[in-house]
Design an enzyme around this catalytic site. Structure first.
Site, PDB file in Angstrom:
ATOM      1  N   SER A 297       0.798  -1.210   0.000  1.00 46.75           N
ATOM      2  CA  SER A 297       0.000   0.000   0.000  1.00 46.75           C
ATOM      3  C   SER A 297       0.838   1.272   0.000  1.00 46.75           C
ATOM      4  O   SER A 297       1.467   1.611  -0.988  1.00 46.75           O
ATOM      5  CB  SER A 297      -0.955  -0.060   1.197  1.00 46.75           C
ATOM      6  OG  SER A 297      -2.008   0.829   1.045  1.00 46.75           O
TER       7      SER A 297
ATOM      8  N   LYS B 120      -1.214  -3.784  -3.305  1.00 48.07           N
ATOM      9  CA  LYS B 120      -2.491  -3.182  -2.910  1.00 48.07           C
ATOM     10  C   LYS B 120      -2.556  -1.776  -3.496  1.00 48.07           C
ATOM     11  O   LYS B 120      -1.799  -0.904  -3.106  1.00 48.07           O
ATOM     12  CB  LYS B 120      -2.665  -3.113  -1.399  1.00 48.07           C
ATOM     13  CG  LYS B 120      -4.002  -2.470  -1.013  1.00 48.07           C
ATOM     14  CD  LYS B 120      -4.173  -2.357   0.476  1.00 48.07           C
ATOM     15  CE  LYS B 120      -5.525  -1.708   0.805  1.00 48.07           C
ATOM     16  NZ  LYS B 120      -5.561  -0.281   0.413  1.00 48.07           N
TER      17      LYS B 120
ATOM     18  N   GLN C 208      -8.909   3.920   0.645  1.00 48.51           N
ATOM     19  CA  GLN C 208     -10.108   3.871   1.461  1.00 48.51           C
ATOM     20  C   GLN C 208     -10.392   5.239   2.097  1.00 48.51           C
ATOM     21  O   GLN C 208      -9.475   5.963   2.465  1.00 48.51           O
ATOM     22  CB  GLN C 208      -9.971   2.832   2.588  1.00 48.51           C
ATOM     23  CG  GLN C 208     -10.163   1.401   2.126  1.00 48.51           C
ATOM     24  CD  GLN C 208      -9.072   0.923   1.193  1.00 48.51           C
ATOM     25  OE1 GLN C 208      -7.881   1.107   1.456  1.00 48.51           O
ATOM     26  NE2 GLN C 208      -9.460   0.332   0.076  1.00 48.51           N
TER      27      GLN C 208
END
Length: 484
Positions: free
Chosen positions: A312, A336, A340
């Protein structure tokens, strides 16, 4: 309430057994619709609300039927939570989630100061609770847990079929208590049994040191997570290194599961030269937001270390540095590539919904693929060894994954077991005896609790010795060439 997207973006694979990243239940939507949190719409109220939002009519009707006719009465909050859980599940997204009040509090603390737990970040992968990465210095790391380990049971309780949040509740516990984990590790045919003692986990996210090669000094900054204060600490440590006259910088995000977008963007501002692109964020309507660095010309070369535990936000930084022409060294990262948005609810719970995907500077989406290193270097095999069992004595003529793991450890400790297939023969026994003799242990050829502990301590010393870190040594070699 309007929430600025940039403020609340969270790049999450980052929740360290104190929260979760799968679907859960919420009590917000119906609370707003009915005008009273946790109260069901009744009679005329239900009809009025249904007429205001016809799409919800069936939901209200089902709620009333269950509440009024079901033989087994349920708590109203559970019914509402279950309904929202179903809505979130339809997204088929492991990173969209609802967190109740306690989970929200734990989530926020995991990004700030300290929390209690075993110190590892997990996700659901193929419906298995899977470790993304243990935190540096955590009980999980000390116990030998590794990225991609699957947690099957906790203290005898199977996690099969549980939501990640429910699984986390079994893994968490007070400081000093034990979590007896049954672990399935890729490459092994039998589960491992690992005991982890829960503790306070300080979130110290930046570690600084210098290394030398051919008379030149290079800085090394290890970032273990991108939390609220990470960029500030990174800036402080980078300034200290620059005052020492470093000729280059190694950024280590191995085992870093991610964190806050703002944090990694701030660090990107310090490292990405020529006002280059750090990342792009693409929303559901196709619009893109480009994040650029504010830095001018580069003062020195930079390399970045990654592995499969780099996820991420770590991948954002690695991709930005790679896009600026710097080398990525190590192994493929996790993969990833989504963003969000956390949306706080009235009762201090929150929804976390995937709202965008992030792209590398050249527009590549690395989701489920990861960042490919420019220089691929695997660590020695013994870096992947599991802890030896402390409740089973390993001895001659035994066969299985525990013996295979023992042989891997013996080889890493310089004691050739003669074979690596999991059969405990005379050569393996002689290797054990040699180790026991060198460490003033009873020379039995059997691996009891004391011998297993000594082997584990010696193995950790070897893993922590920078000379044995092949990826770090490759990074030093690359940065020394780039600096010339």
């Amino acid at each position: 309430m309007y929430i600025k997207r940039r403020t609340f973006f969270i790049i999450t694979l980052v929740l360290v057994f104190s929260t979760s990243i799968v679907t859960l239940a919420a009590a917000k939507f119906f609370g707003q619709a009915s005008g009273a949190r946790g109260n069901a719409p009744q009679g005329d109220d239900a009809q009025q609300q249904s007429s205001q939002n016809p799409d919800m009519a069936k939901v209200y009707e089902a709620y009333q039927l269950i509440e009024n006719t079901a033989l087994e009465k349920q708590d109203k909050t559970k019914l509402i939570d279950g309904a929202i859980e179903g809505m979130v599940k339809t997204l088929d997204d492991p990173f969209s989630d609802y967190m109740n009040q306690k989970e929200t509090k734990d989530f926020n603390s995991s990004l700030q100061s300290t929390f209690e737990g075993i110190g590892a970040e997990v996700t659901l992968k193929n419906e298995k609770v899977t470790i993304v990465s243990p935190f540096k210095g955590s009980p999980a790391e000390k116990a030998g847990l590794r990225p991609e380990d699957q947690i099957l049971k906790v203290n005898g309780k199977s996690l099969q079929g549980l939501s990640l949040s429910d699984a986390v509740m079994h893994i968490r516990g007070p400081k000093g208590t034990k979590a007896e984990l049954e672990i399935m590790r890729p490459g092994l045919s039998d589960p491992l049994h690992v005991t982890v003692v829960r503790d306070d986990i300080p979130v110290e996210t930046v570690y600084s040191e210098t290394v030398e090669r051919n008379g030149k000094k290079y800085g090394k900054l290890e970032v273990t997570q991108f939390s609220q204060d990470t960029a500030k600490h990174f800036t402080t440590e980078l300034n200290k290194l620059e005052k020492q006259g470093i000729s280059g910088l190694i950024v280590d995000v191995r085992g870093n599961p991610g964190g806050l977008l703002d944090s990694v963007v701030e660090i990107g501002n310090l490292l990405i030269p020529n006002k280059g692109v750090i990342l792009q964020v693409q929303y559901s309507d196709g619009k893109k937001e480009v994040f650029r660095s504010e830095k001018g010309e580069a003062k020195y070369p930079v390399v970045v270390l990654t592995d499969k535990g780099s996820a991420s936000a770590s991948e954002i930084l690695a991709g930005a540095l790679q896009g600026s022409g710097y080398k990525v060294i190590g192994t493929q990262s996790f993969g990833k590539g989504t963003v969000q948005n956390t949306m706080p609810l009235e009762d201090d719970s929150q929804l976390k919904i995937t709202v965008a995907k992030w792209l590398t500077p050249d527009g590549t989406w690395i989701h489920k693929k990861g960042i490919a290193p420019d220089v691929k270097i695997e660590q020695p095999d013994y870096f992947k060894a599991a802890p030896l069992p402390d409740k089973v004595e390993l001895k001659r003529d035994m066969n299985g994954s525990d013996v295979k793991n023992l042989q891997l450890i013996l080889k890493g400790l310089g004691q050739s077991p003669g074979r690596l297939d999991g059969y405990f023969d005379n050569r393996t026994e002689m290797a054990v005896k040699t180790f026991q003799s060198l460490h003033q242990l009873p020379v039995t050829g059997k691996v009891d609790k004391k011998t297993a502990g000594a082997m584990q301590e010696e193995l950790i010393k070897r893993i922590q010795d920078p000379k044995n870190d092949l990826q770090l040594q490759a990074a030093i070699e690359v940065i020394s060439k780039e600096a010339n």
